[in-house]
Write a protein that holds these residues in place. Structure first.
Motif, PDB file in Angstrom:
ATOM      1  N   THR A  52       1.459  -0.925  -0.328  1.00 49.16           N
ATOM      2  CA  THR A  52       0.076  -0.162   0.009  1.00 49.16           C
ATOM      3  C   THR A  52       0.744   0.860   0.223  1.00 49.16           C
ATOM      4  OG1 THR A  52       0.397  -0.230   2.734  1.00 49.16           O
ATOM      5  CG2 THR A  52      -1.363  -1.199   1.580  1.00 49.16           C
ATOM      6  N   VAL A  53       0.315   2.709  -0.594  1.00 47.30           N
ATOM      7  CA  VAL A  53       0.871   3.360  -0.037  1.00 47.30           C
ATOM      8  C   VAL A  53       1.088   3.982   1.652  1.00 47.30           C
ATOM      9  CG1 VAL A  53      -0.021   4.467  -2.693  1.00 47.30           C
ATOM     10  CG2 VAL A  53      -1.192   5.230  -0.162  1.00 47.30           C
ATOM     11  N   LEU A  54       0.809   2.940   2.398  1.00 46.92           N
ATOM     12  CA  LEU A  54       0.751   3.507   3.746  1.00 46.92           C
ATOM     13  C   LEU A  54       1.028   2.914   4.636  1.00 46.92           C
ATOM     14  CD1 LEU A  54      -2.139   6.075   4.430  1.00 46.92           C
ATOM     15  CD2 LEU A  54       0.163   6.909   3.743  1.00 46.92           C
ATOM     16  N   PRO A  55       3.245   2.713   4.436  1.00 48.57           N
ATOM     17  CA  PRO A  55       3.056   0.837   4.950  1.00 48.57           C
ATOM     18  C   PRO A  55       2.496   1.142   6.461  1.00 48.57           C
ATOM     19  CG  PRO A  55       4.898   2.721   4.360  1.00 48.57           C
ATOM     20  CD  PRO A  55       3.763   3.131   3.700  1.00 48.57           C
ATOM     21  N   TYR A  56       2.288  -0.017   6.727  1.00 48.75           N
ATOM     22  CA  TYR A  56       1.859  -0.623   8.040  1.00 48.75           C
ATOM     23  C   TYR A  56       0.364  -0.260   8.330  1.00 48.75           C
ATOM     24  CZ  TYR A  56       6.981   0.325   9.220  1.00 48.75           C
ATOM     25  OH  TYR A  56       8.173  -0.288   8.887  1.00 48.75           O
ATOM     26  N   THR A  57      -0.112  -0.126   7.669  1.00 44.04           N
ATOM     27  CA  THR A  57      -1.535   0.028   7.766  1.00 44.04           C
ATOM     28  C   THR A  57      -3.029  -0.973   7.244  1.00 44.04           C
ATOM     29  OG1 THR A  57      -1.530   0.877   5.472  1.00 44.04           O
ATOM     30  CG2 THR A  57      -1.120   2.538   6.992  1.00 44.04           C
ATOM     31  N   THR A  58      -2.514  -2.180   6.889  1.00 39.33           N
ATOM     32  CA  THR A  58      -3.199  -3.440   6.906  1.00 39.33           C
ATOM     33  C   THR A  58      -2.363  -4.561   7.875  1.00 39.33           C
ATOM     34  OG1 THR A  58      -2.252  -3.839   5.095  1.00 39.33           O
ATOM     35  CG2 THR A  58      -3.776  -2.920   4.518  1.00 39.33           C
ATOM     36  N   ASP A  59      -3.312  -5.495   7.760  1.00 40.18           N
ATOM     37  CA  ASP A  59      -2.633  -6.083   8.341  1.00 40.18           C
ATOM     38  C   ASP A  59      -2.388  -7.099   7.862  1.00 40.18           C
ATOM     39  OD1 ASP A  59      -3.581  -5.897  11.311  1.00 40.18           O
ATOM     40  OD2 ASP A  59      -5.861  -6.379  10.559  1.00 40.18           O
ATOM     41  N   PRO A  60      -1.195  -8.153   8.748  1.00 43.69           N
ATOM     42  CA  PRO A  60      -0.149  -8.499   7.797  1.00 43.69           C
ATOM     43  C   PRO A  60      -1.067 -10.554   7.572  1.00 43.69           C
ATOM     44  CG  PRO A  60       0.174  -8.845  10.083  1.00 43.69           C
ATOM     45  CD  PRO A  60      -0.541  -7.989   9.534  1.00 43.69           C
ATOM     46  N   VAL A  61      -0.266 -11.011   6.812  1.00 41.95           N
ATOM     47  CA  VAL A  61      -0.897 -12.318   6.791  1.00 41.95           C
ATOM     48  C   VAL A  61      -0.303 -13.225   6.683  1.00 41.95           C
ATOM     49  CG1 VAL A  61      -2.038 -13.957   4.816  1.00 41.95           C
ATOM     50  CG2 VAL A  61      -2.500 -11.626   4.736  1.00 41.95           C
ATOM     51  N   PRO A  62      -0.247 -14.120   8.315  1.00 43.68           N
ATOM     52  CA  PRO A  62       0.246 -15.070   8.396  1.00 43.68           C
ATOM     53  C   PRO A  62       1.035 -16.431   7.748  1.00 43.68           C
ATOM     54  CG  PRO A  62      -1.072 -14.836   9.917  1.00 43.68           C
ATOM     55  CD  PRO A  62      -1.287 -14.456   9.122  1.00 43.68           C
ATOM     56  N   VAL A  63       2.150 -16.670   7.275  1.00 41.12           N
ATOM     57  CA  VAL A  63       2.447 -17.574   5.995  1.00 41.12           C
ATOM     58  C   VAL A  63       2.532 -19.240   6.201  1.00 41.12           C
ATOM     59  CG1 VAL A  63       4.498 -18.682   4.883  1.00 41.12           C
ATOM     60  CG2 VAL A  63       4.471 -16.557   5.299  1.00 41.12           C
ATOM     61  N   ALA A  64       2.089 -19.075   8.132  1.00 43.81           N
ATOM     62  CA  ALA A  64       1.835 -20.690   8.764  1.00 43.81           C
ATOM     63  C   ALA A  64       0.042 -20.721   8.807  1.00 43.81           C
ATOM     64  CB  ALA A  64       2.387 -20.598   9.577  1.00 43.81           C
ATOM     65  N   ASP A  65      -0.284 -21.878   8.026  1.00 49.02           N
ATOM     66  CA  ASP A  65      -1.421 -22.161   7.884  1.00 49.02           C
ATOM     67  C   ASP A  65      -2.805 -21.163   7.240  1.00 49.02           C
ATOM     68  OD1 ASP A  65      -0.733 -24.053   9.399  1.00 49.02           O
ATOM     69  OD2 ASP A  65      -1.193 -23.115  11.752  1.00 49.02           O
ATOM     70  N   THR A  66      -2.307 -20.485   6.277  1.00 50.99           N
ATOM     71  CA  THR A  66      -2.927 -19.891   5.051  1.00 50.99           C
ATOM     72  C   THR A  66      -2.564 -20.221   4.384  1.00 50.99           C
ATOM     73  OG1 THR A  66      -1.409 -17.931   5.104  1.00 50.99           O
ATOM     74  CG2 THR A  66      -2.924 -17.514   7.058  1.00 50.99           C
ATOM     75  N   THR A  67      -3.586 -19.720   3.194  1.00 52.85           N
ATOM     76  CA  THR A  67      -3.881 -20.012   1.587  1.00 52.85           C
ATOM     77  C   THR A  67      -2.964 -19.434   1.457  1.00 52.85           C
ATOM     78  OG1 THR A  67      -6.179 -20.220   2.132  1.00 52.85           O
ATOM     79  CG2 THR A  67      -5.508 -20.641  -0.548  1.00 52.85           C
ATOM     80  N   ALA A  68      -2.605 -18.465   1.083  1.00 51.29           N
ATOM     81  CA  ALA A  68      -1.527 -17.542   0.788  1.00 51.29           C
ATOM     82  C   ALA A  68      -0.713 -18.046   0.894  1.00 51.29           C
ATOM     83  CB  ALA A  68      -1.784 -15.892   0.869  1.00 51.29           C
ATOM     84  N   GLY A  69      -0.602 -17.488   2.632  1.00 48.56           N
ATOM     85  CA  GLY A  69       1.087 -18.553   2.902  1.00 48.56           C
ATOM     86  C   GLY A  69       1.575 -20.274   2.005  1.00 48.56           C
ATOM     87  N   GLU A  70       0.665 -21.031   1.638  1.00 50.29           N
ATOM     88  CA  GLU A  70       0.414 -22.351   1.186  1.00 50.29           C
ATOM     89  C   GLU A  70       1.378 -21.844  -0.119  1.00 50.29           C
ATOM     90  OE1 GLU A  70      -1.680 -25.944  -0.204  1.00 50.29           O
ATOM     91  OE2 GLU A  70      -3.472 -24.538   0.736  1.00 50.29           O
ATOM     92  N   ALA A  71       0.370 -21.198  -1.033  1.00 61.02           N
ATOM     93  CA  ALA A  71       1.208 -20.476  -2.274  1.00 61.02           C
ATOM     94  C   ALA A  71       2.436 -19.666  -2.641  1.00 61.02           C
ATOM     95  CB  ALA A  71       0.255 -19.609  -2.784  1.00 61.02           C
ATOM     96  N   PHE A  72       2.780 -19.354  -1.276  1.00 60.36           N
ATOM     97  CA  PHE A  72       4.586 -19.117  -0.751  1.00 60.36           C
ATOM     98  C   PHE A  72       5.347 -19.795  -0.829  1.00 60.36           C
ATOM     99  CE2 PHE A  72       7.940 -16.923   1.943  1.00 60.36           C
ATOM    100  CZ  PHE A  72       8.500 -15.678   0.796  1.00 60.36           C
ATOM    101  N   THR A  73       4.918 -21.145   0.064  1.00 61.23           N
ATOM    102  CA  THR A  73       5.991 -22.104   0.533  1.00 61.23           C
ATOM    103  C   THR A  73       5.996 -22.874  -0.511  1.00 61.23           C
ATOM    104  OG1 THR A  73       4.439 -21.582   3.031  1.00 61.23           O
ATOM    105  CG2 THR A  73       5.848 -23.967   1.993  1.00 61.23           C
TER     106      THR A  73
END
Length: 395
Positions: A52-73
């Motif tokens: 985003t244009v403003l860092p730290y303004t959204t909640d992070p997505v954990p790599v562990a046990d998430t659909t996005a994290g699975e794609a990354f891993t």
């Protein structure tokens, strides 16, 4: 115009800080995309953070046990059904270096060729982000879950990347604590015929250790790029460090050069980084004649030693921040524990191994803070690729 060509043309034509906006607009026009987001992996590889244009303004997505994290891993596309349609998570990677995940929501499920097409856009985006980092801080800022120390800022900028893959080998490396490292560093460079891998540990703490390591790595790069032999590279770096610090500060280093046609390895051991080999289900520490750390004395001579890599070998490099790490009762993380960690991670790709070993190290400490920074680098040797004639270099 073919829609794939149209999307890729937009990616190439927008300003570096507008890559996501351009891709979002193109996917909405040509694929009816409902939403498009880019998640960048943070420095610890534990979270995915939205650009985003403003860092730290959204909640992070954990790599562990998430659909996005699975794609990354796994480095494969993952999907989930959401209220607006089908959400795809597509790995954003360049030459084996995992940068993050592209999240695309389409109003309905698609045939496999469409998802494959979007996967190619994610790969194209990775290349564009890699180049854009030279001109904008947007994507670098998105990787941060907290502020880096000055030393850590210097060290992360010094690294060639955190992973690299070719037919002959795959590499992965990680440093901890990710937001407060100082003296540990790794470097690599691959040409058509050779792979150079360097492990460095500058003495001291904070920015002074980072400055020392920066001088050592750049002196070694300067010597390597001059095309001189490995022992002379060590000697020139040794002279540069001694000229600056007159022996009062030094750098421990392990220098290796792989012949990509044969698997023959030249090595110079100038200090504390250690090498382990995993072959045929067995772990073994590879020992060399320990020579003086770089910068200790004036005009030190270094000797090259040789060993042979076999297809299927895994090499794991660790700094003293690993094997000198103490548990809650003072017990050191020794050879047995490290050997067990290497065996336990045998089925993981090289890019995943360093963080997994460092997680084991954190458990050994009982979750307490590290007394020193730690480095783990993993190299899988697949064997020669005689048909390769392209040069790939990380600086």
């Amino acid at each position: 115009m073919d829609r794939s060509l149209a999307v890729e043309r937009i990616l190439r034509g927008v300003q570096p800080h507008q890559l996501l906006d351009g891709l979002r607009s193109a996917l909405k026009e040509h694929f009816d995309a409902v939403a498009v987001d880019l998640l960048m992996a943070d420095y610890s590889l534990a979270e995915l953070r939205r650009v985003t244009v403003l860092p730290y303004t959204t909640d992070p997505v954990p790599v562990a046990d998430t659909t996005a994290g699975e794609a990354f891993t796994t480095q494969g596309a993952t999907f989930e059904t959401v209220e607006d349609g089908i959400r795809a998570h597509l790995p954003v990677s360049v030459r084996g270096d995992r940068l993050g995940v592209l999240v695309v929501t389409l109003p309905e499920d698609q045939e496999p060729p469409v998802w494959a097409e979007l996967g190619r856009f994610a790969e194209a985006l990775a290349h564009e982000v890699f180049v854009a980092d030279r001109d904008t801080d947007l994507y670098v800022q998105a990787r941060r879950s907290s502020r880096l120390t000055l030393a850590a800022e210097m060290q992360w900028q010094l690294l060639p990347g955190r992973a690299c893959a070719r037919p002959e080998f795959a590499l992965g490396g990680q440093l901890e604590p990710a937001y407060a490292i100082y003296g540990d560093c790794f470097d690599w460079s691959a040409s058509a015929h050779k792979l150079s891998v360097t492990l460095v540990n500058g003495m001291g703490d904070g920015a002074s250790a980072a400055l020392l390591t920066n001088l050592a790595v750049n002196a070694l790069r300067n010597a390597r790029r001059a095309g001189i032999p490995l022992d002379a590279q060590a000697e020139l770096a040794d002279q540069a460090l001694y000229a600056q610090h007159r022996g009062q500060e030094h750098v421990a280093a392990l220098l290796l050069e792989f012949d990509l046609a044969t698997g023959a390895i030249d090595a110079v051991d100038a200090g504390s980084p250690r090498l382990w080999r995993f072959r045929d289900g067995e772990t073994e520490r590879v020992t060399f004649d320990e020579q003086l750390p770089l910068g200790t004395f004036e005009d030190t001579s270094y000797t090259v030693e040789r060993l042979q890599a076999a297809p299927g070998d895994r090499f794991v490099f660790v700094s003293d921040g690993v094997y000198n790490s103490a548990g809650p009762h003072g017990e050191l993380y020794g050879d047995r524990e490290l050997s067990e960690a290497i065996v336990a991670t045998a089925d993981l790709p090289a890019a995943h191994v360093p963080r997994a070993v460092l997680a084991e190290l954190g458990e050994h400490r009982g979750g307490g803070p590290a007394a020193d920074d730690a480095m783990v680098v993993c190299l899988d040797w697949f064997g020669p690729n005689p048909g390769a004639d392209l040069t790939v270099s990380s600086a």
